[in-house]
Scaffold this motif. Structure first.
Motif, PDB file in Angstrom:
ATOM      1  N   ARG A 145       0.981  -1.154   0.045  1.00  7.11           N
ATOM      2  CA  ARG A 145       0.018   0.116  -0.024  1.00  7.11           C
ATOM      3  C   ARG A 145       0.949   1.184  -0.046  1.00  7.11           C
ATOM      4  O   ARG A 145       1.234   1.865   1.007  1.00  7.11           O
ATOM      5  CB  ARG A 145      -1.016   0.085   1.128  1.00  7.11           C
ATOM      6  CG  ARG A 145      -2.074  -0.958   0.979  1.00  7.11           C
ATOM      7  CD  ARG A 145      -3.170  -0.841   1.953  1.00  7.11           C
ATOM      8  NE  ARG A 145      -4.205  -1.839   1.749  1.00  7.11           N
ATOM      9  CZ  ARG A 145      -5.311  -2.038   2.768  1.00  7.11           C
ATOM     10  NH1 ARG A 145      -5.374  -1.313   3.810  1.00  7.11           N
ATOM     11  NH2 ARG A 145      -6.087  -2.976   2.424  1.00  7.11           N
TER      12      ARG A 145
ATOM     13  N   ASP B 164      -0.384   3.931   2.231  1.00  6.74           N
ATOM     14  CA  ASP B 164       0.001   4.289   3.542  1.00  6.74           C
ATOM     15  C   ASP B 164       1.368   4.895   3.666  1.00  6.74           C
ATOM     16  O   ASP B 164       2.080   5.164   4.676  1.00  6.74           O
ATOM     17  CB  ASP B 164       0.012   2.831   4.370  1.00  6.74           C
ATOM     18  CG  ASP B 164      -1.398   2.779   4.550  1.00  6.74           C
ATOM     19  OD1 ASP B 164      -2.427   3.615   4.569  1.00  6.74           O
ATOM     20  OD2 ASP B 164      -1.601   1.535   4.647  1.00  6.74           O
TER      21      ASP B 164
ATOM     22  N   HIS C  99       1.388   0.446  10.747  1.00 10.07           N
ATOM     23  CA  HIS C  99       1.260   0.388   9.432  1.00 10.07           C
ATOM     24  C   HIS C  99       2.576   0.263   8.595  1.00 10.07           C
ATOM     25  O   HIS C  99       3.508   0.513   9.197  1.00 10.07           O
ATOM     26  CB  HIS C  99       0.643   1.861   8.855  1.00 10.07           C
ATOM     27  CG  HIS C  99      -0.676   1.871   8.974  1.00 10.07           C
ATOM     28  ND1 HIS C  99      -1.261   2.375   9.915  1.00 10.07           N
ATOM     29  CD2 HIS C  99      -1.952   1.748   8.153  1.00 10.07           C
ATOM     30  CE1 HIS C  99      -2.771   2.393  10.001  1.00 10.07           C
ATOM     31  NE2 HIS C  99      -2.814   1.871   8.823  1.00 10.07           N
TER      32      HIS C  99
HETATM   33 MG    MG Z   1      -5.824   1.986   5.987  1.00 18.45          MG
END
Ligand code: MG
Ligand code: ATP
Length: 890
Positions: free
Chosen positions: A15, A22, A32
């Motif tokens: 991501r 992110d 994350h």
């Molecule tokens: Mg998210």
């Protein structure tokens, strides 16, 4: 896989771009990552839905993993009145019935609890399970653990939501977060997935140990740097192992950003030594290599790529700092930093520094950037790109989810396209393609609506019970052709292409007459087109095999595409192929073609293809049974585990339509080669007659280059002749750069031409200097010493004229010189130089300009030397102007 109804899997997720990005958050918090592993379970076609999905999730977490129930919280979709969506009370009630305490069941709006991947497509409400890190009965500190998505709507192109014909479950749980919960840590970085990396960072950089601090407490951002570097090196390793390398656009550009972010944090914050990032790759391989063997396999390549890119970025940084310093020296105190310079430093320009980094570097120096100018440049670039982009491939007619759902509901079986393989070789050597009679099952309008009939002139989609058309797949272009209605054979319905949609084959047609469901039709493929595809496809297999013969058995195909015009083949390579390798590859293909070997095709159980030495599997899912195509060896023999045939000839899993003998390929020439991204080479090849033509073009150009070389070695005494030769060399270079010819020969000729061009230019300079010396002598004889020489000289070359002026001024340093040289049709060349020590107002440029503009021409140069051209019938007047101007200045 279309048959699967219940699936559990683990996905690699990155991501760092697109809708779920992110990247900028990674490092700042404790949960994350740019790369993480997502565990999921799936139900297709209503196999199970909300009730069972929630129950299984709850059971796994609380009973199998033993997570205390009071640490878990759940959320459900609270509805969206604007979109006309009701709250998902069903999910709420399921959770309550499973025993989740009511105060731990919360509802949220579409932002949090309605899941969509793209702007259109399947979507639906979701319910999430969160874990409370604090767990002391006080304010919970929640981190999302698992998301259960209930796919029940389709977002249409007009933005509306429609119910899907079938409902599905798609859930995702982050492995790293689960591990953190199970290992009792508050942070994914404190799990054994990351601690080996954090240790290696501490050792490699000699910094104080990782303390897990965030925000303001994280003084000097050391802990953030730890996290960024540990996270990013995992992402880099996994992506490179999967064939994505740092590059200039799309996913490769995202990876490049990740690498540069890692380099900045490691060098600027952790003071890592050069080459540090690459040294972390083995640690990643150690932690993830068991799950992802591709990491082990490519570890050396990953280290190389990471290290090269790190070094390149550090060098760019240094040069960037230097350029900024130099630019600042030229700037006034209140000047903005020029946009052009910032642009040339940036990712989109030359040095590849991210713009925000350039801005940061400027900020450190206390200068402001010309942001408006920069925005303008960025916009120009976007426009330029859109003009250059390859013409967007028209997507053609498609069956949408509703149409597919309807077909499934009606129990319509997938289209039988086996007749595409029914063709044979006549004794004469030509191919005989069978026709195919079929029934119209369904018609579709251009916007995908199912209709019972179409009228005259309408473009439509056509679904038949069977077909002999090859629909685009496996890198082979779709067939084209036509169909007729049985009983009305004189009206042809052109079919420009066929596409696979969920197992059905949709023919695109233009109806010259009405057509309706139930009609019987007869299909005819365009035989020349199909044969062209067959030649190219068999040639592609031979090329693949020849590359492995030449570059080694580990050589891997990355992708390919072919149509009757050309074939394209992407191959993983460390470096571009040498001319010798290119020739060897062509030679190997030619040999196989020359032997006119039989091509065998057969469908076999997928299991029979496993463990066959030398047989390759591309990164895709193969059907079972699967088609095997082998050259020269019958399929059964090729699959015999003891035969080794797949190591000695081309054997591939392939659904394409192939020649029945290799001879019809005729010839193969690789006419293009370029680096697609680092590590991937794209080859372009032609076959048959086109290949012959390419060889002829190559021969002709080689002869021309040979003739040019001979002319050059004869040596010319004439400047004009030498200049003509040099120009011819330039033209030849252009021709060689762009011709459709063997790539190996192009490279050889390019190298030869480069040397010849250099020699031609040296010869010209020599001749000019000699000629200029002679003319200088003559002029010196004609003029006695004085402050000024204004005269004419006969030469056809402006650069000779400039040389004469130079040489004169060297011999008579106190003399200012202006020379004119008349040419045919009244053209005049002009060159001048102003002696040292004359008045500052007397400049060469102004002098030349005065004379040339008198002749209606132009001039250019510096204060000391200048040149120009003009046109006049009265040379004397021009000379008078030159003298008058100079005398006025002196
Ligand atoms: Mg998210
Ligand atoms: P968050 O709100 O924490 O960013 P999300 O809503 O973006 O999560 P989903 O898109 O629902 O997450 O993904 C499903 C699961 O994948 C999440 O519940 C979480 O466990 C995990 N996950 C999502 N994003 C990340 C990430 N960047 N790093 C690690 N795990 C993640």
């Amino acid at each position: 896989m279309a048959g699967f109804r219940r699936v559990a899997n683990s996905q690699k997720c990155v991501r760092a771009g697109g809708r779920h990005n992110d990247l900028e958050d990674v490092g700042r918090d404790l949960s994350h990552h740019t790369f993480f592993e997502m565990l999921g379970n799936w139900a297709f076609g209503g196999e199970y839905f909300k009730e069972e999905a929630c129950r299984m999730a709850w059971e796994l977490l609380t009973q199998v993993y033993g997570i205390p129930e009071d640490r878990l919280w759940v959320s459900y979709f609270g509805g969206d009145p604007k979109a006309g969506l009701d709250p998902d009370l069903e999910s709420r009630d399921i959770w309550l019935s499973l025993g989740v305490c009511a105060s731990h069941v919360l509802s949220f709006g579409p932002q949090e609890n309605f899941w969509e991947m793209g702007n259109t497509g399947p979507c639906g409400p979701c319910t999430e399970i969160h874990y409370d890190l604090a767990g002391r009965g006080g304010a919970p500190q929640l981190v999302e653990l698992w998301n259960l998505v209930f796919i029940q709507h389709n977002r249409e192109a007009d933005g509306s939501l429609q119910p899907l014909p079938q409902r599905h479950v798609d859930t995702g749980m982050g492995l790293e977060r689960l591990v953190a919960v199970l290992q009792g840590t508050h942070s994914t970085y404190d799990t054994d997935l990351f601690s080996p990396l954090l240790d290696a960072i501490q050792q490699g950089c000699g910094v104080s140990p990782y303390l897990g601090r965030v925000g303001a407490a994280d003084e000097g951002r050391t802990d953030m740097a730890y996290r960024v570097v540990a996270d990013h090196i995992r992402t880099l390793s996994v992506c490179i192992a999967d064939g994505v390398c740092p590059g200039m656009s799309g996913a490769p550009l995202v990876l490049r950003r990740i690498l540069r972010r890692a380099v900045r944090f490691s060098t600027e914050v952790l003071r890592a030594p050069p080459g540090f990032l690459g040294s972390l790759v083995p640690v990643v391989v150690e932690t993830l290599g068991d799950a992802y063997p591709e990491l082990r396999k490519h570890s050396a390549q990953i280290v190389n790529l990471v290290s090269e890119d790190e070094a390149a970025f550090l060098a760019s940084l240094q040069r960037g700092r230097h350029i900024i310093d130099q630019t600042l020296r030229r700037l006034g105190p209140s000047d903005l930093f020029p946009a052009e310079v910032a642009w040339s430093l940036s990712l989109s320009g030359n040095l590849g520094l991210p713009l925000d980094l350039v801005e940061l570097m400027l900020e450190e120096k206390g200068v402001q950037l010309d942001s408006a100018g920069l925005a303008r440049l960025a916009q120009e670039e976007t426009q330029h790109r859109s003009r250059q982009a390859e013409p967007a491939q028209e997507r053609g007619l498609q069956l949408n989810v509703h149409a597919l759902g309807e077909l499934q509901r009606r129990g319509v079986p997938p289209t039988d396209d086996s007749p595409k393989y029914s063709y044979s070789l006549r004794p004469s050597g030509g191919y005989e393609f069978g026709t195919c009679e079929a029934q119209v099952l369904q018609l579709y309008t251009e916007d995908g609506t199912a209709v019972a009939s179409v009228g005259k002139g309408q473009r439509c989609g056509l679904l038949l019970d069977k077909t002999n058309f090859y629909a685009e797949q496996g890198g082979q272009a779709s067939d084209r052709g036509y169909l007729v209605r049985v009983g009305q054979e004189d009206v042809l319905f052109p079919v420009p292409r066929a596409q696979v949609c969920g197992g059905f084959i949709l023919h695109e047609a233009v109806a010259p007459e009405g057509l309706k469901v139930g009609d019987q039709v007869q299909l005819h493929v365009d035989e020349a087109w199909r044969l062209g595809c067959m030649e190219k496809h068999t040639a592609t297999h031979l090329l693949n095999w020849a590359l492995r013969q030449t570059l080694g058995p580990g050589t891997e195909q990355q992708g390919s595409h072919l149509n009757p015009e050309r074939l394209r083949f992407d191959v993983a390579t460390q470096a571009p192929l040498t001319p010798e390798q290119l020739r060897a590859v062509e030679g190997t293909v030619q040999e196989a073609v020359g032997q006119d070997e039989a091509v065998y095709m057969e469908e076999v159980a997928l299991a029979r293809t496993a463990h066959v030495p030398g047989l390759r599997f591309l990164d895709e899912v193969y059907p079972d049974p699967v088609r095997v195509v082998s050259v020269g060896v019958p399929v059964a023999e090729a699959l015999d585990l003891a035969s080794q045939a797949a190591l000695q000839t081309s054997v591939e899993l392939c659904c394409g339509t192939h020649l029945l003998r290799t001879g019809a390929v005729g010839d193969l020439v690789i006419v293009g080669e370029r680096q697609l991204s680092r590590g991937t080479t794209r080859l372009l090849a032609v076959t048959g007659e086109q290949a012959q033509q390419a060889r002829e073009v190559g021969q002709a150009l080689a002869q021309e280059v040979g003739a040019a070389a001979e002319r050059l070695s004869r040596g010319s005494q004439d400047v004009v002749e030498a200049q003509r030769l040099s120009k011819d060399m330039g033209r030849l270079t252009d021709a060689v750069d762009t011709a459709v010819m063997p790539q190996w020969q192009r490279r050889e000729l390019q190298a030869t031409l480069k040397v010849l061009q250099r020699r031609a230019n040296t010869a010209i300079r020599k001749l000019e200097t000699g000629q200029a010396a002679q003319k200088t002598q003559e002029l010196l004889r004609r003029h006695s010493e004085g402050p000024l020489i204004v005269d004419t000289v006969s030469t056809e070359s402006l650069s000779v004229l400039v040389k004469v002026v130079r040489q004169l001024c060297e011999r008579a340093p106190r003399t200012s010189v202006l020379l004119l040289s008349p040419q045919p049709l009244g053209h005049v060349l002009c060159a001048c130089q102003v002696a040292q020590g004359t008045t500052p107002a007397f400049t060469a440029e102004a002098w030349a300009l005065a004379v040339c503009s008198h002749m209606g021409g132009k001039a250019w140069g510096s204060q000391v030397v200048a040149q120009g051209t003009g046109t006049t019938a009265d040379l004397e007047a021009a000379l008078r102007t030159a003298r008058a101007y100079a005398l006025n200045q002196l």
